[in-house]
Design a protein around this motif. Structure first.
Motif, PDB file in Angstrom:
ATOM      1  N   ARG A 188       0.875  -1.275   0.220  1.00  0.00           N
ATOM      2  CA  ARG A 188      -0.066  -0.097  -0.027  1.00  0.00           C
ATOM      3  C   ARG A 188       0.895   1.208  -0.037  1.00  0.00           C
ATOM      4  O   ARG A 188       0.432   2.246  -0.575  1.00  0.00           O
ATOM      5  CB  ARG A 188      -1.145   0.036   1.387  1.00  0.00           C
ATOM      6  N   ARG A 189       1.945   1.163   0.960  1.00  0.00           N
ATOM      7  CA  ARG A 189       3.052   2.325   0.754  1.00  0.00           C
ATOM      8  C   ARG A 189       4.327   1.781   1.218  1.00  0.00           C
ATOM      9  O   ARG A 189       4.327   0.753   1.996  1.00  0.00           O
ATOM     10  CB  ARG A 189       2.463   3.485   1.505  1.00  0.00           C
ATOM     11  N   PHE A 190       5.152   2.457   0.911  1.00  0.00           N
ATOM     12  CA  PHE A 190       6.568   2.048   1.357  1.00  0.00           C
ATOM     13  C   PHE A 190       7.432   3.307   1.370  1.00  0.00           C
ATOM     14  O   PHE A 190       7.230   4.333   0.983  1.00  0.00           O
ATOM     15  CB  PHE A 190       7.304   1.138   0.330  1.00  0.00           C
ATOM     16  N   ASP A 191       8.773   3.247   2.256  1.00  0.00           N
ATOM     17  CA  ASP A 191       9.512   4.413   2.346  1.00  0.00           C
ATOM     18  C   ASP A 191      10.737   4.535   1.888  1.00  0.00           C
ATOM     19  O   ASP A 191      11.238   3.165   1.788  1.00  0.00           O
ATOM     20  CB  ASP A 191       9.712   4.569   3.951  1.00  0.00           C
ATOM     21  N   VAL A 192      11.180   5.239   0.915  1.00  0.00           N
ATOM     22  CA  VAL A 192      12.405   5.456   0.363  1.00  0.00           C
ATOM     23  C   VAL A 192      13.330   5.970   1.131  1.00  0.00           C
ATOM     24  O   VAL A 192      13.230   7.515   1.049  1.00  0.00           O
ATOM     25  CB  VAL A 192      12.455   5.687  -1.187  1.00  0.00           C
ATOM     26  N   LEU A 193      14.598   5.673   1.400  1.00  0.00           N
ATOM     27  CA  LEU A 193      15.591   6.364   2.290  1.00  0.00           C
ATOM     28  C   LEU A 193      16.795   6.859   1.493  1.00  0.00           C
ATOM     29  O   LEU A 193      17.263   5.843   0.760  1.00  0.00           O
ATOM     30  CB  LEU A 193      15.937   5.698   3.720  1.00  0.00           C
ATOM     31  N   THR A 194      17.623   7.624   2.211  1.00  0.00           N
ATOM     32  CA  THR A 194      18.711   8.014   1.621  1.00  0.00           C
ATOM     33  C   THR A 194      19.970   7.401   2.250  1.00  0.00           C
ATOM     34  O   THR A 194      21.002   7.087   1.601  1.00  0.00           O
ATOM     35  CB  THR A 194      19.140   9.543   1.625  1.00  0.00           C
ATOM     36  N   GLU A 195      19.800   6.978   3.397  1.00  0.00           N
ATOM     37  CA  GLU A 195      21.063   6.309   4.227  1.00  0.00           C
ATOM     38  C   GLU A 195      21.356   5.068   3.468  1.00  0.00           C
ATOM     39  O   GLU A 195      20.554   4.113   2.968  1.00  0.00           O
ATOM     40  CB  GLU A 195      20.567   6.023   5.730  1.00  0.00           C
ATOM     41  N   VAL A 196      22.850   4.660   3.662  1.00  0.00           N
ATOM     42  CA  VAL A 196      23.288   3.214   3.165  1.00  0.00           C
ATOM     43  C   VAL A 196      22.751   2.484   4.416  1.00  0.00           C
ATOM     44  O   VAL A 196      23.225   2.496   5.456  1.00  0.00           O
ATOM     45  CB  VAL A 196      24.941   3.531   2.739  1.00  0.00           C
ATOM     46  N   VAL A 197      22.244   1.416   3.962  1.00  0.00           N
ATOM     47  CA  VAL A 197      21.936   0.510   4.874  1.00  0.00           C
ATOM     48  C   VAL A 197      22.434  -1.251   4.598  1.00  0.00           C
ATOM     49  O   VAL A 197      22.446  -1.844   5.431  1.00  0.00           O
ATOM     50  CB  VAL A 197      20.355   0.104   4.899  1.00  0.00           C
ATOM     51  N   TYR A 198      23.449  -1.013   3.742  1.00  0.00           N
ATOM     52  CA  TYR A 198      23.920  -2.279   3.196  1.00  0.00           C
ATOM     53  C   TYR A 198      25.332  -2.465   2.372  1.00  0.00           C
ATOM     54  O   TYR A 198      25.110  -1.374   1.591  1.00  0.00           O
ATOM     55  CB  TYR A 198      22.701  -3.309   2.256  1.00  0.00           C
ATOM     56  N   GLU A 199      26.115  -3.130   2.694  1.00  0.00           N
ATOM     57  CA  GLU A 199      27.396  -3.092   2.032  1.00  0.00           C
ATOM     58  C   GLU A 199      27.328  -4.263   1.207  1.00  0.00           C
ATOM     59  O   GLU A 199      27.257  -5.357   1.547  1.00  0.00           O
ATOM     60  CB  GLU A 199      28.696  -3.345   2.850  1.00  0.00           C
ATOM     61  N   TRP A 200      27.489  -4.075  -0.232  1.00  0.00           N
ATOM     62  CA  TRP A 200      27.405  -5.153  -1.336  1.00  0.00           C
ATOM     63  C   TRP A 200      28.908  -5.563  -1.398  1.00  0.00           C
ATOM     64  O   TRP A 200      29.335  -4.651  -2.376  1.00  0.00           O
ATOM     65  CB  TRP A 200      26.516  -4.705  -2.325  1.00  0.00           C
ATOM     66  N   TYR A 201      29.264  -6.449  -1.155  1.00  0.00           N
ATOM     67  CA  TYR A 201      30.642  -7.021  -1.251  1.00  0.00           C
ATOM     68  C   TYR A 201      30.887  -7.472  -2.757  1.00  0.00           C
ATOM     69  O   TYR A 201      30.259  -8.465  -3.092  1.00  0.00           O
ATOM     70  CB  TYR A 201      31.304  -7.973  -0.180  1.00  0.00           C
ATOM     71  N   ILE A 202      31.612  -7.188  -3.466  1.00  0.00           N
ATOM     72  CA  ILE A 202      32.083  -7.287  -4.838  1.00  0.00           C
ATOM     73  C   ILE A 202      33.311  -8.195  -4.840  1.00  0.00           C
ATOM     74  O   ILE A 202      34.466  -7.489  -4.511  1.00  0.00           O
ATOM     75  CB  ILE A 202      32.207  -6.339  -5.895  1.00  0.00           C
TER      76      ILE A 202
END
Length: 355
Positions: A188-202
């Motif tokens: 129904r609704r969701f929130d989009v945030l600017t904060e980095v919440v995850y480190e995607w290791y390459i």
């Protein structure tokens, strides 16, 4: 957390999970048939940390592992961590705070790619989507969010997850695209945030990933999951969202298969080519948008046009020229040899070197 042969990384990942402050954790790890001792490492770790539950199963893939873990979860919120990635400090705090204020079904935060040298990069489309906070929106108000297919930068209310009947499709690669479409369309609704919440290791293992792109089953999975996502979005009934998906999202990763189609290691090259050509013609055409008008870099658009035109030798020549030395360039543009040929779309007259 689904784990399959991640012994060098899984303890670091679990450390970052358990270091998150201010949360009552229930961590479910599924050992998905590991052969490198990953399961035993997690079992030893779990004996020291009672918040961790270890499940073991024969290898059935990441979707089956995640689904099995979800069945054991009883918390108010649900999120995912892959065993070779890690969390920044206070990763979940901004999402929890936002959901408490908004009452939304889930929150989505920014991710950063981190390579083995510690260098960080924000993928361009992710950066666009998370340039500003948007609270309590739906997918019709933020259609480009359909591109955010990652489960690990999202925090879901468990009651929303159960009510929507969400799960990961089993038996295919690229399952995240289907899961994400289901989640965004159900919310129904969701929130989009600017904060980095995850480190995607390459990790430095791109050669094996490139080889997998050239397998028939890998290409078939890519086609199937794109079609599943498109079917869901079409059923939603918003033409703007359909156009966003076809024009900006579905083409993003096709360059990998364009390159694989003319690579020397590709499995059954004639069959691979026909599958790829037919898929491009099926997704991108005058009734949707031709591939040359999609919103990917110009070199990729030219590759897609050559595939749709069944010009395999020309695609190979283009890729060899772009990758090789001495590419003819004028004002930063690669002057490809077909630019003056009758029937070549004007938008493909000159393309930037690169993918």
């Amino acid at each position: 957390m689904p784990v399959h042969d991640m012994a060098p990384y899984v303890e670091r990942s679990l450390d970052s999970v358990l270091a998150q402050p201010g949360v009552d954790l229930d961590v479910v790890v599924v050992d998905d048939g590991s052969t490198d001792g990953s399961g035993d490492l997690v079992a030893a770790y779990a004996r020291r940390h009672p918040a961790i539950t270890l499940l073991r199963q024969d290898n059935a893939g990441v979707s089956a592992a995640r689904n099995a873990a979800i069945e054991q979860c009883r918390g108010e919120f649900l999120t995912f961590v892959d065993p070779d990635d890690f969390l920044p400090a206070r990763a979940w705090a901004p999402m929890l705070a936002s959901l408490e204020r908004s009452g939304s079904d889930f929150a989505v935060g920014m991710m950063e790619r981190v390579d083995e040298g510690g260098r960080r990069r924000r993928p361009p489309l992710l950066a666009r989507n998370h340039a500003e906070a948007r609270i309590g929106v739906d997918i019709d108000a933020a259609p480009l969010m359909i591109a955010d297919v990652f489960p690990c930068n999202k925090l879901f209310r468990m009651d929303f997850w159960r009510r929507a009947g969400l799960s990961f499709p089993v038996g295919v690669s690229y399952e995240d695209q289907v899961f994400a479409a289901d989640a965004f369309l159900a919310a129904r609704r969701f929130d989009v945030l600017t904060e980095v919440v995850y480190e995607w290791y390459i990790r430095g293992e791109m050669s094996s990933a490139t080889h997998r792109r050239g397998r028939i089953d890998n290409l078939q999975d890519r086609i199937v999951t794109k079609q599943m996502a498109l079917d869901r979005v079409r059923a939603h009934g918003n033409p703007v969202l359909v156009d966003t998906l076809v024009r900006q999202v579905l083409p993003i990763d096709m360059w990998e298969h364009f390159r694989a189609a003319v690579a020397p290691t590709t499995e059954d090259p004639d069959h691979y080519w026909s599958l790829l050509r037919d898929a491009v013609r099926s997704f991108w055409h005058d009734d949707t948008v031709p591939f040359e008008l999609t919103e990917v870099p110009p070199g990729q658009r030219l590759m897609g046009w050559l595939v749709a035109q069944d010009r395999r030798a020309d695609l190979a020549a283009l890729i060899a020229a772009i990758d090789g030395p001495g590419v003819p360039v004028e004002d930063g543009r690669y002057l490809h040899p077909w630019r003056d040929e009758p029937g070549v779309p004007a938008v493909l007259g000159e393309v930037s070197p690169g993918r």
